[in-house]
Design a protein around this motif. Structure first.
Motif, mmCIF file in Angstrom:
data_model
loop_
_atom_site.group_PDB
_atom_site.id
_atom_site.type_symbol
_atom_site.label_atom_id
_atom_site.label_comp_id
_atom_site.label_asym_id
_atom_site.label_seq_id
_atom_site.Cartn_x
_atom_site.Cartn_y
_atom_site.Cartn_z
ATOM 1 N N ASP A 113 -6.525 3.861 4.416
ATOM 2 C CA ASP A 113 -5.183 4.398 4.255
ATOM 3 C C ASP A 113 -5.017 5.607 5.176
ATOM 4 O O ASP A 113 -5.701 6.630 4.980
ATOM 5 C CB ASP A 113 -4.948 4.795 2.798
ATOM 6 C CG ASP A 113 -3.507 5.193 2.507
ATOM 7 O OD1 ASP A 113 -2.667 5.064 3.409
ATOM 8 O OD2 ASP A 113 -3.241 5.627 1.366
ATOM 9 N N PRO A 114 -4.186 5.542 6.214
ATOM 10 C CA PRO A 114 -3.192 4.486 6.489
ATOM 11 C C PRO A 114 -3.599 3.529 7.603
ATOM 12 O O PRO A 114 -2.767 2.767 8.082
ATOM 13 C CB PRO A 114 -1.986 5.294 6.922
ATOM 14 C CG PRO A 114 -2.602 6.406 7.727
ATOM 15 C CD PRO A 114 -3.914 6.736 7.057
ATOM 16 N N LEU A 154 -4.105 -1.132 -1.464
ATOM 17 C CA LEU A 154 -3.068 -1.049 -0.425
ATOM 18 C C LEU A 154 -2.165 -2.277 -0.388
ATOM 19 O O LEU A 154 -1.205 -2.310 0.396
ATOM 20 C CB LEU A 154 -3.733 -0.868 0.953
ATOM 21 C CG LEU A 154 -4.585 0.390 1.151
ATOM 22 C CD1 LEU A 154 -5.190 0.397 2.546
ATOM 23 C CD2 LEU A 154 -3.776 1.644 0.925
ATOM 24 N N ARG A 157 1.682 -2.110 -0.271
ATOM 25 C CA ARG A 157 2.242 -1.614 0.992
ATOM 26 C C ARG A 157 1.946 -2.556 2.155
ATOM 27 O O ARG A 157 2.679 -2.576 3.146
ATOM 28 C CB ARG A 157 1.669 -0.226 1.286
ATOM 29 C CG ARG A 157 2.126 0.824 0.268
ATOM 30 C CD ARG A 157 1.177 2.012 0.231
ATOM 31 N NE ARG A 157 1.103 2.696 1.514
ATOM 32 C CZ ARG A 157 0.160 3.603 1.809
ATOM 33 N NH1 ARG A 157 -0.782 3.911 0.918
ATOM 34 N NH2 ARG A 157 0.172 4.195 2.982
#
Length: 247
Positions: A113-114, A154, A157
């Motif tokens: 992340d990210p 994650l 997203r």
């Protein structure tokens, strides 16, 4: 006295004639320069038009190579901007046969992340080197030890980003998105099932294109294999024509 006046009159007429000739000469020079400039402008315009109609062989050999002087390179995409600023901790190494990535540190030490999301966003790129960096970086990051534990949180997203690649009009972008989806499913397994329905509509539409029927069918089979029996029900609900690998 009359001779003097006559002589003066002749001189005056000569000066008037000389001034007129000089103005005529200057006017001719200006017209000539204007004509030359217009001719150059038309020549340049014609060359540009000809270049667009008849591209150079080098343009055909490297149709997606970035032109640093081109208009499109002045406004980089989000991924290109991050990459150019060193936000992707790897660099492209050009080989004689194939390219590879060289990471600044072992990928297993990098936070997902990210980075994983950023690489997924790069799948929508259409120019080199971003196409290679994004797809290869995404693949290599998912191969590290502990990838499942890092990737599962994650998913909420990642799924919208992958969906954007799957609905993209560019065939190359779609193919990279499809491969990335299969790679992700192999890592997170059944955890992907809760998000699978958001992606299947895009795959169902592409199935109408004959050239994608085989790769999409293969991808669905791998999604079923990685997701278990729960994934089969989800796939069949969106794509009724799908035949299970268990048949």
């Amino acid at each position: 006295m009359q001779k003097s006046e006559c002589h003066g009159g002749v001189q005056l007429r000569n000066r008037v004639t000389d001034d007129h000739d000089e103005r005529t000469s200057l006017s001719a020079q200006v017209k000539h320069r204007t004509t030359v400039q217009q001719s150059k402008s038309l020549s340049t315009s014609s060359s540009e038009s000809a270049r667009q109609l008849y591209p150079r062989p080098s343009d055909k050999l490297n149709p997606k190579t970035i032109n640093p002087f081109g208009e499109q390179s002045r406004v980089p995409s989000a991924f290109a901007a991050v990459y150019s600023k060193g936000g992707i901790p790897c660099r492209l190494v050009h080989g004689s046969v194939k390219h590879r990535l060289q990471w600044e540190c072992p990928p297993e030490n990098l936070p997902f992340d990210p980075l994983l999301i950023t690489l997924a966003e790069g799948l929508r790129e259409t120019k080199h080197p971003y196409t290679f960096v994004s797809k290869e970086g995404f693949r290599e990051l998912l191969l590290v030890t502990g990838a499942p534990e890092k990737a599962v949180p994650l998913l909420p997203r990642l799924i919208p980003v992958l969906k954007a690649a799957l609905v993209h009009l560019d065939d190359g972008v779609f193919e990279r998105g499809l491969n990335a989806l299969v790679q992700l499913s192999g890592v997170v397994g059944p955890s992907l099932n809760d998000h699978l329905k958001h992606l299947l509509t895009s795959l169902s539409k592409r199935l109408r294109d004959k050239k994608f029927k085989e790769p999409i069918t293969s991808a669905l089979q791998k999604l079923e294999q990685h997701g278990g029996s729960g994934s089969l029900l989800i796939i069949k609900s969106k794509i009724p024509t799908y035949c299970s690998i268990c048949c």
